[in-house]
Design an enzyme around this catalytic site. Sequence first.
Site, PDB file in Angstrom:
ATOM      1  CE  LYS A  56      30.390  36.261  69.226  1.00 45.13           C
ATOM      2  NZ  LYS A  56      31.332  35.494  69.077  1.00 45.13           N
ATOM      3  CE  LYS A  80      35.405  39.624  79.934  1.00 49.98           C
ATOM      4  NZ  LYS A  80      35.449  40.903  80.683  1.00 49.98           N
ATOM      5  CE  LYS A 134      43.564  30.423  69.085  1.00 48.18           C
ATOM      6  NZ  LYS A 134      42.110  30.198  68.524  1.00 48.18           N
TER       7      LYS A 134
HETATM    8  P1  ATP Z   1      38.930  32.303  70.000  1.00 46.02           P
HETATM    9  O1  ATP Z   1      38.918  33.259  71.178  1.00 46.02           O
HETATM   10  O2  ATP Z   1      39.196  32.639  68.660  1.00 46.02           O
HETATM   11  O3  ATP Z   1      37.654  31.227  70.084  1.00 46.02           O
HETATM   12  P2  ATP Z   1      40.360  30.294  71.665  1.00 46.02           P
HETATM   13  O4  ATP Z   1      41.491  30.961  72.481  1.00 46.02           O
HETATM   14  O5  ATP Z   1      39.070  30.293  72.341  1.00 46.02           O
HETATM   15  O6  ATP Z   1      40.016  31.205  70.281  1.00 46.02           O
HETATM   16  P3  ATP Z   1      40.074  27.995  70.226  1.00 46.02           P
HETATM   17  O7  ATP Z   1      40.932  27.763  68.662  1.00 46.02           O
HETATM   18  O8  ATP Z   1      38.672  28.294  69.996  1.00 46.02           O
HETATM   19  O9  ATP Z   1      40.754  29.105  70.986  1.00 46.02           O
HETATM   20  O10 ATP Z   1      40.246  26.729  71.048  1.00 46.02           O
HETATM   21  C1  ATP Z   1      41.333  25.600  70.670  1.00 46.02           C
HETATM   22  C2  ATP Z   1      41.335  24.551  72.016  1.00 46.02           C
HETATM   23  O11 ATP Z   1      41.870  25.187  73.111  1.00 46.02           O
HETATM   24  C3  ATP Z   1      40.131  23.731  72.391  1.00 46.02           C
HETATM   25  O12 ATP Z   1      40.461  22.613  72.307  1.00 46.02           O
HETATM   26  C4  ATP Z   1      39.738  24.815  73.595  1.00 46.02           C
HETATM   27  O13 ATP Z   1      38.889  23.774  74.481  1.00 46.02           O
HETATM   28  C5  ATP Z   1      40.948  25.074  74.160  1.00 46.02           C
HETATM   29  N1  ATP Z   1      40.937  26.207  74.834  1.00 46.02           N
HETATM   30  C6  ATP Z   1      40.836  27.463  74.510  1.00 46.02           C
HETATM   31  N2  ATP Z   1      40.914  28.267  75.532  1.00 46.02           N
HETATM   32  C7  ATP Z   1      41.087  27.722  76.545  1.00 46.02           C
HETATM   33  C8  ATP Z   1      41.214  27.918  77.994  1.00 46.02           C
HETATM   34  N3  ATP Z   1      41.241  29.204  78.289  1.00 46.02           N
HETATM   35  N4  ATP Z   1      41.663  27.006  79.029  1.00 46.02           N
HETATM   36  C9  ATP Z   1      41.654  25.810  78.349  1.00 46.02           C
HETATM   37  N5  ATP Z   1      41.581  25.442  77.278  1.00 46.02           N
HETATM   38  C10 ATP Z   1      41.110  26.414  76.192  1.00 46.02           C
END
Ligand code: ATP
Length: 415
Positions: A183, A278, A282
Amino acid sequence: MARSILSHFLILSNTSPRSISSLRPSGVHLRKCLSRTAIFHQNRLRIGENLRCFCSVSVSEPSTSETSSSSVKKRIVSGVQPTGSIHLGNYLGAIKNWIDLQNTYETLFFIVDLHAITLPYDTQQLSKSTRDTAALYLACGVDSSKASVFVQSHVRAHVELMWLLSSTTPIGWLNRMIQFKEKSRKAGDENVGVALLTYPVLMASDILLYQSDFVPVGEDQKQHLELTRELAERVNYLYGGRKWKKLGGRGGALFKVPEPLIPPTGARVMSLTDGLSKVMSKSAPSDQSRINLLDSKDAIANKIKRCKTDSFTSLEFDNPERPECNNLLSVYQLITGKTKQEVVEECKDMNWGTFKTVLTDALIDHLNPIQIRYAEIMSDTTYLDNILAEGATKASSIADVTLNNLYQAMGFLRR
Ligand code: ATP
Ligand code: MG
């Protein structure tokens, strides 16, 4: 009981929690510690995942005798960033697992808002997303009579511990983080904040403050926990044991070294538009790539209708050439609570059109009650704010003990 829940998870490390004697300052220990650190960083460079989410299981004090006592209730700490809409990955990979764990362990689930400002963000949205995330925790089944639910920034110890840990974190450990390298290279040094470099230390603080025993993390989190473990060992070695005792402290370890646990299924929910490379997230630019917990029935139907599939005729798990098929069947399995074998029997002869209808219906059936509870909770923000205040008070009382111990062990003059 505790054992039966833990057996649903894989313990990824064979390392037992450090005993007090293993923390004695010695050249051998330091060399071992440094060489483990080097291996860890090679791994991190290869994997280079997002660092900002975690969850953990712990007891209140880090000493070995207490760890082995079956009468001490273990503790789980976990959080999600308020960076956007909570989606199926967050739910199946994290929040849904909390519901079982809260029945057996002392649990603290928080909204990691301090992490949400690492990258550019919308100030008008942060508090709304924080509240929405808290309400969704409760709507999904987090029970505030069992778990403490709070906002990370409401417990000041997180940031304070981060500063103390920063003084002990070699900058090389952070410079090697692939995400920072990528980044900062892309955006240029003038355009990325220092927080992008240092947030792994905040994440370590989030875990270590609560003396975690285990960290049930998604696949993407294994490497991140390694940094936390190395940091805990380093602080224990530098400031714990006899040195701390000489300063009037208890002696022994300042931090428990947490162990990772990975749920067997659902650890990684992949994007609806790319099941191979991928993960659902979020921050992915396309909303079509994820099912948000608050998506309307039409939105869910539309996303499943348009999601990526393949041209094979039947449906199957575990075919490496069919990542989307594996992902969608796994989601169906988790949402319905069926066994893998039951899903195989039910779906193996379906075509994509039939399965998509079945999956859409299952998702709507599962998410609808969550959406109804969410609306109820959001209609009474005083109720939600009280839960968050109570949670922060409980969390602070645990976190302050850890923080005060470290201040003492690091030689600060206390009030
Ligand atoms: P960002 O894109 O902002 O990083 P994110 O969707 O990756 O958001 P986080 O807040 O980083 O979400 O993660 C919160 C929790 O959700 C963590 O415990 C992470 O392991 C879990 N998590 C996030 N995305 C996934 C996924 N695609 N599959 C399983 N667990 C997930
Ligand atoms: Mg993430």
